[in-house]
Motif scaffolding. Structure first.
Motif, PDB file in Angstrom:
ATOM      1  N   GLY A  38     -11.686  26.588  42.214  1.00  0.00           N
ATOM      2  CA  GLY A  38     -10.232  26.628  42.088  1.00  0.00           C
ATOM      3  C   GLY A  38      -9.703  26.549  40.674  1.00  0.00           C
ATOM      4  N   GLY A  39     -10.545  26.112  39.733  1.00  0.00           N
ATOM      5  CA  GLY A  39     -10.093  26.000  38.355  1.00  0.00           C
ATOM      6  C   GLY A  39      -9.226  24.796  38.081  1.00  0.00           C
ATOM      7  N   GLU A  40      -9.225  23.828  38.992  1.00  0.00           N
ATOM      8  CA  GLU A  40      -8.471  22.598  38.791  1.00  0.00           C
ATOM      9  C   GLU A  40      -9.171  21.453  39.513  1.00  0.00           C
ATOM     10  OE1 GLU A  40      -4.573  23.129  40.479  1.00  0.00           O
ATOM     11  OE2 GLU A  40      -5.309  22.945  42.536  1.00  0.00           O
ATOM     12  N   ALA A  41      -8.977  20.246  39.018  1.00  0.00           N
ATOM     13  CA  ALA A  41      -9.590  19.072  39.640  1.00  0.00           C
ATOM     14  C   ALA A  41      -8.939  18.788  40.987  1.00  0.00           C
ATOM     15  CB  ALA A  41      -9.450  17.858  38.730  1.00  0.00           C
ATOM     16  N   VAL A  42      -9.736  18.323  41.949  1.00  0.00           N
ATOM     17  CA  VAL A  42      -9.222  17.952  43.265  1.00  0.00           C
ATOM     18  C   VAL A  42      -9.782  16.584  43.640  1.00  0.00           C
ATOM     19  CG1 VAL A  42      -9.065  20.353  44.016  1.00  0.00           C
ATOM     20  CG2 VAL A  42     -11.127  19.026  44.545  1.00  0.00           C
ATOM     21  N   ARG A  43      -9.143  15.973  44.626  1.00  0.00           N
ATOM     22  CA  ARG A  43      -9.620  14.697  45.156  1.00  0.00           C
ATOM     23  C   ARG A  43      -9.857  14.867  46.649  1.00  0.00           C
ATOM     24  NH1 ARG A  43     -12.447  10.709  42.961  1.00  0.00           N
ATOM     25  NH2 ARG A  43     -12.058   8.683  43.904  1.00  0.00           N
ATOM     26  N   LEU A  44     -11.063  14.571  47.090  1.00  0.00           N
ATOM     27  CA  LEU A  44     -11.415  14.679  48.500  1.00  0.00           C
ATOM     28  C   LEU A  44     -11.116  13.377  49.229  1.00  0.00           C
ATOM     29  CD1 LEU A  44     -14.891  16.477  48.578  1.00  0.00           C
ATOM     30  CD2 LEU A  44     -12.773  17.307  49.594  1.00  0.00           C
ATOM     31  N   HIS A  45     -10.623  13.500  50.456  1.00  0.00           N
ATOM     32  CA  HIS A  45     -10.402  12.359  51.337  1.00  0.00           C
ATOM     33  C   HIS A  45     -11.194  12.622  52.609  1.00  0.00           C
ATOM     34  CE1 HIS A  45      -7.057  10.919  48.794  1.00  0.00           C
ATOM     35  NE2 HIS A  45      -6.812  12.217  48.629  1.00  0.00           N
ATOM     36  N   ALA A  46     -12.120  11.717  52.950  1.00  0.00           N
ATOM     37  CA  ALA A  46     -13.032  11.945  54.071  1.00  0.00           C
ATOM     38  C   ALA A  46     -12.647  11.140  55.298  1.00  0.00           C
ATOM     39  CB  ALA A  46     -14.457  11.590  53.662  1.00  0.00           C
ATOM     40  N   ALA A  47     -13.145  11.605  56.439  1.00  0.00           N
ATOM     41  CA  ALA A  47     -12.894  10.902  57.705  1.00  0.00           C
ATOM     42  C   ALA A  47     -13.567   9.551  57.737  1.00  0.00           C
ATOM     43  CB  ALA A  47     -13.375  11.758  58.870  1.00  0.00           C
ATOM     44  N   GLY A  48     -14.693   9.422  57.052  1.00  0.00           N
ATOM     45  CA  GLY A  48     -15.417   8.151  57.026  1.00  0.00           C
ATOM     46  C   GLY A  48     -16.404   8.140  55.878  1.00  0.00           C
ATOM     47  N   ARG A  49     -16.689   6.956  55.362  1.00  0.00           N
ATOM     48  CA  ARG A  49     -17.647   6.827  54.259  1.00  0.00           C
ATOM     49  C   ARG A  49     -19.035   6.520  54.810  1.00  0.00           C
ATOM     50  NH1 ARG A  49     -14.153   2.821  50.260  1.00  0.00           N
ATOM     51  NH2 ARG A  49     -12.449   4.287  49.795  1.00  0.00           N
ATOM     52  N   THR A  50     -20.033   7.177  54.256  1.00  0.00           N
ATOM     53  CA  THR A  50     -21.411   6.888  54.638  1.00  0.00           C
ATOM     54  C   THR A  50     -22.128   6.214  53.473  1.00  0.00           C
ATOM     55  OG1 THR A  50     -22.043   9.141  53.974  1.00  0.00           O
ATOM     56  CG2 THR A  50     -21.589   8.760  56.316  1.00  0.00           C
ATOM     57  N   ASP A  51     -23.104   5.365  53.798  1.00  0.00           N
ATOM     58  CA  ASP A  51     -23.846   4.624  52.782  1.00  0.00           C
ATOM     59  C   ASP A  51     -24.992   5.450  52.221  1.00  0.00           C
ATOM     60  OD1 ASP A  51     -22.280   2.321  53.138  1.00  0.00           O
ATOM     61  OD2 ASP A  51     -23.520   1.649  54.812  1.00  0.00           O
ATOM     62  N   THR A  52     -25.628   4.925  51.203  1.00  0.00           N
ATOM     63  CA  THR A  52     -26.809   5.550  50.614  1.00  0.00           C
ATOM     64  C   THR A  52     -27.870   5.806  51.685  1.00  0.00           C
ATOM     65  OG1 THR A  52     -26.426   4.438  48.500  1.00  0.00           O
ATOM     66  CG2 THR A  52     -28.648   5.271  48.907  1.00  0.00           C
ATOM     67  N   GLY A  53     -28.403   7.019  51.735  1.00  0.00           N
ATOM     68  CA  GLY A  53     -29.454   7.353  52.680  1.00  0.00           C
ATOM     69  C   GLY A  53     -28.972   7.822  54.032  1.00  0.00           C
ATOM     70  N   VAL A  54     -27.671   7.731  54.289  1.00  0.00           N
ATOM     71  CA  VAL A  54     -27.115   8.147  55.581  1.00  0.00           C
ATOM     72  C   VAL A  54     -26.695   9.616  55.492  1.00  0.00           C
ATOM     73  CG1 VAL A  54     -25.301   7.747  57.292  1.00  0.00           C
ATOM     74  CG2 VAL A  54     -26.348   5.809  56.088  1.00  0.00           C
ATOM     75  N   HIS A  55     -27.021  10.378  56.523  1.00  0.00           N
ATOM     76  CA  HIS A  55     -26.778  11.815  56.537  1.00  0.00           C
ATOM     77  C   HIS A  55     -25.480  12.161  57.280  1.00  0.00           C
ATOM     78  CE1 HIS A  55     -31.003  11.543  55.522  1.00  0.00           C
ATOM     79  NE2 HIS A  55     -31.270  11.023  56.711  1.00  0.00           N
ATOM     80  N   ALA A  56     -25.086  13.421  57.186  1.00  0.00           N
ATOM     81  CA  ALA A  56     -23.944  13.909  57.965  1.00  0.00           C
ATOM     82  C   ALA A  56     -24.255  15.296  58.492  1.00  0.00           C
ATOM     83  CB  ALA A  56     -22.684  13.946  57.112  1.00  0.00           C
ATOM     84  N   LEU A  57     -24.036  15.483  59.771  1.00  0.00           N
ATOM     85  CA  LEU A  57     -24.088  16.811  60.381  1.00  0.00           C
ATOM     86  C   LEU A  57     -22.698  17.431  60.423  1.00  0.00           C
ATOM     87  CD1 LEU A  57     -26.516  16.176  63.390  1.00  0.00           C
ATOM     88  CD2 LEU A  57     -27.059  17.030  61.100  1.00  0.00           C
ATOM     89  N   MET A  58     -21.676  16.568  60.439  1.00  0.00           N
ATOM     90  CA  MET A  58     -20.302  17.063  60.459  1.00  0.00           C
ATOM     91  C   MET A  58     -19.351  16.001  59.923  1.00  0.00           C
ATOM     92  SD  MET A  58     -18.325  19.634  60.932  1.00  0.00           S
ATOM     93  CE  MET A  58     -19.268  20.776  61.942  1.00  0.00           C
ATOM     94  N   GLN A  59     -19.290  15.901  58.616  1.00  0.00           N
ATOM     95  CA  GLN A  59     -18.258  15.112  57.946  1.00  0.00           C
ATOM     96  C   GLN A  59     -17.028  16.000  57.810  1.00  0.00           C
ATOM     97  OE1 GLN A  59     -16.461  12.482  56.913  1.00  0.00           O
ATOM     98  NE2 GLN A  59     -18.005  11.630  55.496  1.00  0.00           N
TER      99      GLN A  59
END
Length: 257
Positions: A38-59
């Motif tokens: 996009g050529g500009e900085a963005v900030r993501l907001h997620a449905a939930g935070r996952t810890d180190t080592g935790v995977h996501a199939l659908m974040q």
């Protein structure tokens, strides 16, 4: 405009979802990639935070941007700037009122446990492991008491910053597929380390170290100090988010099995 995206990632390569000072979070990697598109900085907001080592199939996450790009660019273009262990699966433009976290009705996780005398090689880092045989029937009986609204302090990390330990569990099931035990949980929200702590206690039940009734008593006692240790993160997957149909999102769930 506001863009929602679906994300898959291998958690072993990151220090959790949240942005880190050393830029080692999933959020850091995707924000960098989107900024290049996009050529500009963005900030993501997620449905939930996952810890180190935790995977996501659908974040699910969203960001706001002032530039116009085809939706395919937010997928293919972003993925071109990402390592192979994280991918944007889809992108849609959403109403300004949508929020990936606050619009969510529930979150789903699965924990995959390999129950075999020898630790897995090809699945290393992708499944949990326990070497002695586990009895699934008492584990299923114990898991059933988790359904409903409860104070989950017994399975809450000591550093958890949630304002309340009360959560509503919609589903808590355990199925067996050969040497794999799959724990499936759905709740309105989860506490820090809650699933790994519940799995650790349920493994105690499967070993015979804890009865189903004693597991239920742990939940009622609401004291983390009385519960078994936290289980390893390797087999934990964020599998989806439930939203109202009004948001018209693509499929926001993906199951391990």
């Amino acid at each position: 405009m506001k863009i929602a995206i679906g994300i898959e990632y291998h958690g072993a390569y990151f220090q959790g979802w949240q942005s880190q000072p050393n830029a080692a979070g999933v959020q850091d990697a995707i924000e960098r990639a989107i900024a290049l598109v996009g050529g500009e900085a963005v900030r993501l907001h997620a449905a939930g935070r996952t810890d180190t080592g935790v995977h996501a199939l659908m974040q699910v996450a969203h960001f706001e941007t002032s530039v116009t790009r085809p939706l395919t660019a937010w997928v293919r273009g972003t993925n071109a700037h990402l390592p192979s262990w994280v991918r944007v699966l889809w992108a849609v433009q959403v109403d300004d009122a949508f929020h990936a976290r606050f619009s969510a009705r529930s979150r789903s996780y699965q924990y995959v446990l390999y129950n075999h005398p020898v630790a897995p090689a090809s699945q290393h880092g992708r499944v949990g492991w326990y070497h002695r045989p586990l009895s699934i029937a008492p584990m299923q009986q114990a898991a059933s008491v988790l359904v409903g609204q409860h104070d989950f302090s017994a399975f809450r990390a000591s550093e958890c910053q949630a304002k309340t330990p009360v959560r509503t569990m919609h589903r808590a099931q355990i199925t067996q597929q050969g040497p794999y035990l799959v724990f499936s949980f759905e709740a309105n929200a989860f506490l820090q380390h809650q699933i790994r702590n519940m799995v650790g206690a349920l493994v105690y039940v499967g070993q015979g170290k804890l009865s189903a009734d004693a597991f239920a008593a742990l939940l009622q006692q609401q004291d983390r100090r009385l519960s078994p240790p936290t289980f390893m993160p390797d087999g934990l997957y964020f599998t989806g988010v439930q939203y109202d149909a009004v948001w018209q999102l693509p499929v926001s769930h993906a199951r391990w099995a």
